[in-house]
Design an enzyme around this catalytic site. Structure first.
Site, PDB file in Angstrom:
ATOM      1  N   VAL A 453       0.868  -1.168   0.000  1.00 21.32           N
ATOM      2  CA  VAL A 453       0.000   0.000   0.000  1.00 21.32           C
ATOM      3  C   VAL A 453       0.912   1.227   0.000  1.00 21.32           C
ATOM      4  O   VAL A 453       1.867   1.289   0.786  1.00 21.32           O
ATOM      5  CB  VAL A 453      -0.945   0.037   1.222  1.00 21.32           C
ATOM      6  CG1 VAL A 453      -1.962   1.160   1.070  1.00 21.32           C
ATOM      7  CG2 VAL A 453      -1.662  -1.297   1.387  1.00 21.32           C
ATOM      8  N   SER A 454       0.640   2.185  -0.863  1.00 27.19           N
ATOM      9  CA  SER A 454       1.562   3.298  -1.070  1.00 27.19           C
ATOM     10  C   SER A 454       1.765   4.117   0.198  1.00 27.19           C
ATOM     11  O   SER A 454       2.900   4.374   0.618  1.00 27.19           O
ATOM     12  CB  SER A 454       1.054   4.187  -2.206  1.00 27.19           C
ATOM     13  OG  SER A 454      -0.243   4.696  -1.921  1.00 27.19           O
ATOM     14  N   ASP A 455       0.663   4.550   0.832  1.00 29.59           N
ATOM     15  CA  ASP A 455       0.835   5.408   2.001  1.00 29.59           C
ATOM     16  C   ASP A 455       1.322   4.624   3.215  1.00 29.59           C
ATOM     17  O   ASP A 455       2.027   5.171   4.068  1.00 29.59           O
ATOM     18  CB  ASP A 455      -0.442   6.191   2.315  1.00 29.59           C
ATOM     19  CG  ASP A 455      -1.696   5.353   2.373  1.00 29.59           C
ATOM     20  OD1 ASP A 455      -1.602   4.130   2.212  1.00 29.59           O
ATOM     21  OD2 ASP A 455      -2.786   5.923   2.576  1.00 29.59           O
ATOM     22  N   CYS A 456       0.983   3.341   3.313  1.00 30.55           N
ATOM     23  CA  CYS A 456       1.489   2.534   4.420  1.00 30.55           C
ATOM     24  C   CYS A 456       2.996   2.345   4.295  1.00 30.55           C
ATOM     25  O   CYS A 456       3.721   2.366   5.301  1.00 30.55           O
ATOM     26  CB  CYS A 456       0.793   1.185   4.451  1.00 30.55           C
ATOM     27  SG  CYS A 456      -0.979   1.305   4.753  1.00 30.55           S
ATOM     28  N   GLU A 459       4.464   5.778   5.326  1.00 26.94           N
ATOM     29  CA  GLU A 459       4.391   6.035   6.766  1.00 26.94           C
ATOM     30  C   GLU A 459       5.235   5.030   7.550  1.00 26.94           C
ATOM     31  O   GLU A 459       5.847   5.384   8.570  1.00 26.94           O
ATOM     32  CB  GLU A 459       2.937   5.991   7.245  1.00 26.94           C
ATOM     33  CG  GLU A 459       1.999   6.989   6.561  1.00 26.94           C
ATOM     34  CD  GLU A 459       2.393   8.440   6.783  1.00 26.94           C
ATOM     35  OE1 GLU A 459       3.105   8.728   7.774  1.00 26.94           O
ATOM     36  OE2 GLU A 459       1.992   9.289   5.966  1.00 26.94           O
TER      37      GLU A 459
END
Length: 724
Positions: A453-456, A459
């Site tokens: 997942v890109s934002d995971c 982050e």
């Protein structure tokens, strides 16, 4: 499935003893958590209930209380002191990830039609949760826990209650049945409801828009090929396409025959099924049918009457192969709960109830079952483990709490968990299953679930860099090479226009949305660029470059330049950014202003940032907080919540701090509001639901009320001092 031994009269009853529930952590895979019920006093004595169990069950924790904090950093410190009690022994923060009301029916139906059963305590608590989430006025259920009653929610949860053993004359069922019939009964269900009832043998396949498995045999260069669809959509349609092609249905039994009489407004045997294909209750029709969908439906319906047997057999073989590959890539966790239960049915039908694959599926159902004080629900994935831990780790470092004595154990434990959560290899079936690379990525939940997942990833990488490089006592567990692997993943996810989507780059054209058959959701046919995903990638690249400036420097520079340009073009005229994964404008605008600040854009030098800040300040409520309703995600326009929310308030305030907003008063008022809501033990009460997906379905992130409040209070403390 045997009926539950105890049917409560209402949700307020406690037929099971909440003090006997335990959250088991780990159990064979990193970050796994499952709930167990202990039936004997001896078991309870050997496995005492801990503070994590008590908190999520709503039981008293007995923690010390203290007077209200006098400064923002004191409130942040007090909040983290409480939150450390919720950290699991393996280092992560477990938590509920519920809210959608179409998940329990899939769990129950999938269990029923495959001849399986739940533990009696689980059945009782599933019933109690459905009792507690029924609307007081009409007795129905909506798409999610804060939604108005719909045909989809009411029919499906009514069916779930009946399968679990609640009799039709129970007051909850009587009330729900009246609401269900007022919507037109089960004949007016959206497609996803019709499919589940077909599998239960309470609906006829002729009443569904055809789901031709043969689409998977089309040449892959065609824009309509399913490999180009959004990953959740295609992963649901793979097993459903197989089951539709086979026209599989559970065998009739007395309960199924009773349900056919209860959920329709006309006699079941006289329903004109083909006429029901586009019959959907208006209350459910968030995304109306298009002319193109009607035309495609006519074509696929005609195909069902003249399909070529050997082509159908090949399509079924291929879709079954894709089901197997998904199961093997994820150890039967699968991408999410809907395709997980559908895959489970496929493996039952093809491999049989004694097969190892089917038995593993049954076992992994428990990863999605979360116990609360209000009963047992089904979560939106097998948890939100990575997502939750990444934010609190960044918060404790940016606020300075990570350097304070007594917090070392919590931060090192979190780093160890993050180390184990990074995916080290690509999927076993990467090319064949149309998967994006995973080596170096962080998932949303656990590495076993195994999806990039890109934002995971962004982050997770930020959290690791902060913990390893900004605290002098932490071990260096994640090597520079592995961080570079994460950068490779992030760089691979940028779309040509500069934005980032969620799981993979955009593969299909936007016009595919015109054939979206899932009437209750919007924007589900392809990937889309999202401000939250783009900005998480941006900030991760910026923070990484500060520490490791040599690695792929030119690629990172180009990525950042294009992403910032996209971010400016995606800004709304009022100055905000639309949030697709959180509620809503406060959420996305916080991420946007964080990334722009790292690019040097602030309130003092950027018209875009100034416009965003001025909009946020204009929406501050009289009590100093901000509150957004989930309806903002549905409408695309700001909608005030009835009350301010500590989570929205924290997001908006962080946005102002990132932007270096020069005026103290709005920030001071927000800080005062959040401190005033802090309880004597350092926690905050759960308020409105925080997350959303597919524009129309809210989902819970209850850990946000800790991570973002602590983060905001600590950052605001430093910023207000600097403004003095």
């Amino acid at each position: 499935m045997k009926p539950a031994t105890i049917i409560p009269s209402s949700g307020v009853e406690h037929p099971t003893d909440l003090t006997r529930w335990r959250l088991k952590i780990g159990d064979g895979s990193h970050g796994r958590h499952t709930w167990e019920y202990l039936r004997t006093d001896e078991e309870c004595a050997n496995w005492p209930q801990n503070e994590v169990d008590k908190y999520w069950l709503g039981l008293p924790m007995g923690l010390p209380e203290s007077p209200p904090a006098e400064t923002p950093i004191d409130a942040a410190r007090k909040g983290f002191s409480f939150y450390k009690h919720l950290q699991s022994p393996d280092g992560h923060w477990a938590g509920e990830y519920g809210g959608p009301m179409f998940l329990i029916p899939g769990l129950v139906i999938g269990t029923y039609v495959t001849g399986q059963d739940f533990k009696d305590e689980e059945k009782i608590e599933l019933i109690r949760y459905l009792f507690n989430t029924a609307h007081a006025e009409d007795g129905g259920w909506g798409l999610h826990v804060e939604h108005h009653s719909t045909c989809f929610g009411t029919v499906m949860n009514y069916v779930a209650l009946r399968l679990l053993g609640v009799p039709p004359e129970h007051p909850v069922c009587v009330k729900a049945r009246g609401t269900m019939h007022s919507f037109g009964g089960a004949a007016a269900l959206p497609q996803w409801g019709k499919w589940w009832l077909c599998l239960l043998n309470c609906y006829d396949w002729a009443g569904c828009i055809a789901i031709p498995a043969e689409l998977w045999l089309f040449p892959q260069f065609l824009p309509i090929h399913p490999w180009r669809w959004w990953i959740h959509t295609r992963n649901v349609y793979i097993p459903m396409g197989f089951l539709f092609a086979r026209k599989w249905q559970a065998p009739e039994d007395p309960l199924i025959l009773q349900l056919r009489e209860e959920i329709y407004t006309t006699d079941y045997d006289h329903i004109d099924w083909p006429a029901q294909q586009f019959n959907v209750a208006p209350v459910d029709l968030y995304f109306p049918h298009t002319t193109l969908l009607h035309a495609l439906g006519a074509v696929t319906h005609a195909w069902e009457h003249c399909f070529i047997p050997f082509i159908r057999r090949r399509a079924m073989e291929y879709t079954y192969q894709l089901v197997v590959q998904e199961d093997e890539n994820t150890q039967c966790q699968d991408l999410g709960p809907v395709n997980k239960m559908l895959n489970q049915i496929v493996r039952f039908v093809v491999d049989g109830p004694e097969s190892s694959a089917f038995r593993l599926h049954v076992e992994k159902c428990r990863d999605f079952m979360w116990m609360t004080g209000a009963g047992m629900l089904m979560t939106g994935t097998n948890g939100s483990q990575l997502w939750d831990i990444a934010f609190i780790c960044q918060a404790v470092v940016e606020t300075g709490l990570g350097k304070e004595p007594g917090n070392e154990k919590a931060t090192v434990g979190a780093l160890k968990w993050l180390d184990g959560a990074q995916m080290r290899e690509n999927p076993k079936h990467m090319q064949e299953a149309f998967r994006h690379q995973t080596k170096g990525a962080w998932p949303f939940s656990t590495p076993e679930q195994g999806y990039t997942v890109s934002d995971c990833t962004g982050e997770g990488l930020k959290a690791v860099i902060y913990l390893q490089n900004h605290l002098d006592y932490t071990p260096k567990l994640v090597s520079e090479r592995r961080m570079c692997d994460a950068i490779d993943v992030i760089l691979s996810l940028q779309n040509p226009d500069g934005g980032c989507a969620s799981y993979e780059p955009i593969r299909g054209p936007r016009w595919l949305e015109w054939i979206n058959p899932a009437e209750v959701f919007g924007n589900i046919m392809i990937e889309y660029n999202y401000p939250e995903c783009t900005t998480s990638a941006l900030t991760a690249l910026s923070i990484f470059t500060n520490e490791y400036p040599q690695y792929r420097a030119e690629d990172i520079r180009k990525f950042k330049s294009k992403a910032i340009q996209w971010l400016h073009t995606s800004q709304h005229k009022d100055g905000t950014w639309f949030g697709s994964w959180g509620i809503c404008f406060t959420y996305a605008t916080m991420f946007a202003l964080e990334s722009l600040s790292l690019a040097g854009e602030t309130y003092g030098n950027s018209p875009a940032v100034r416009k965003a800040c001025d909009f946020l300040v204009s929406k501050q409520m009289p009590d100093g907080g901000w509150g957004e309703s989930y309806k903002a995600c549905e409408t695309g326009e700001w909608v005030d919540h009835a009350q301010s929310q500590v989570v929205n308030t924290s997001w908006a305030t962080l946005a102002l701090v990132y932007a270096q907003y020069p005026h103290r008063l709005p920030i001071e008022r927000a800080v005062k509001l959040v401190i005033s809501r802090q309880l004597p033990d350092g926690s905050w009460k759960q308020e409105a639901i925080e997350g959303v997906f597919n524009k129309n379905c809210a989902i819970a992130y209850p850990n946000f009320k800790f991570s973002f409040t602590i983060w905001m209070l600590g950052r605001a403390d430093k910023y207000l001092q600097a403004l003095s």
